[in-house]
Design an enzyme around this catalytic site. Structure first.
Site, PDB file in Angstrom:
ATOM      1  N   HIS A   1      -0.105  -3.577  -2.375  1.00 27.09           N
ATOM      2  CA  HIS A   1       0.300  -2.669  -3.445  1.00 27.09           C
ATOM      3  C   HIS A   1      -0.824  -2.500  -4.459  1.00 27.09           C
ATOM      4  CE1 HIS A   1       1.436  -6.735  -4.757  1.00 27.09           C
ATOM      5  NE2 HIS A   1       1.349  -6.318  -6.007  1.00 27.09           N
TER       6      HIS A   1
ATOM      7  N   HIS B   1      -1.323  -1.507  -8.550  1.00 25.46           N
ATOM      8  CA  HIS B   1      -0.707  -1.291  -9.859  1.00 25.46           C
ATOM      9  C   HIS B   1      -1.430  -0.141 -10.533  1.00 25.46           C
ATOM     10  CE1 HIS B   1       1.375  -5.289 -10.085  1.00 25.46           C
ATOM     11  NE2 HIS B   1       0.435  -5.587  -9.205  1.00 25.46           N
TER      12      HIS B   1
END
Ligand SMILES: [Zn+2]
Length: 134
Positions: A100, A102
Site C-alpha cells: 500500500h 499512503h
C-alpha cells in the site's frame, strides 16, 4: 486473497472502508487511523505483501491512481502539495503486509512535518556506490 489480511477483507467487502475510488485492479480508501486530514491509502486488489513481490505492471496502475487522486484532491480540496509514504519490510516499519501507498494531501497551513530529522552520519559513499552501482 490472503487469510487474516485486513486489506483483502476490504477488497472483498467483508470489512468496511470509506472507499474514495476503485477500478479493476486498485482500490483507494481513507486510512482507518487517519492521523492527518485526507490521509488516504492506495492498494492493489490482489494480495502482494510488499514492493519486492508486486508485479511492475500493477505497480504502474497503482501509481496512476496515486496521481489521479493527488490531482483530484488538489482540485476538490485545494491541496497545495502531497506526500507519499510507503514501507516494505518489518525493518521499514511496515504494519499491514499487503502492499500500500499512503497519500497525505498537504496544505500551506497544515503544520505537518513528514520528513524524518535524522542525525548526520558518516558512511563511505564511494565504497557503497562501488558495491551497488547497476
Ligand atoms: Zn491482502
Amino acid at each position: 486473497m490472503a487469510k487474516n489480511c485486513v486489506f483483502c477483507g476490504i477488497v472483498s467487502g467483508d470489512l468496511p472502508a470509506r472507499v474514495v475510488y476503485q477500478d479493476d485492479n486498485v482500490i483507494s480508501f481513507l486510512s482507518k487511523d487517519a492521523e492527518s486530514f485526507g490521509h488516504t491509502l492506495i492498494v492493489p486488489k490482489e494480495h502482494f505483501p510488499d514492493l519486492y513481490s508486486i508485479p511492475e505492471k500493477l505497480l504502474g496502475a497503482i501509481l496512476a491512481v496515486v496521481k489521479k487522486i493527488s490531482i483530484h484532491y488538489k482540485n476538490i480540496l485545494g491541496a497545495s502539495g502531497v506526500n507519499l509514504l510507503h514501507a516494505s519490510g518489518k525493518s521499514a516499519q511496515q504494519s499491514v503486509f499487503h502492499f500500500h501507498i499512503h497519500l497525505i494531501p498537504r496544505f500551506d497551513d497544515d503544520n505537518l512535518d513528514l520528513w524524518p530529522h535524522l542525525e548526520p552520519k558518516e558512511w563511505n559513499k564511494d565504497e557503497f556506490l562501488q558495491k551497488v552501482k547497476l
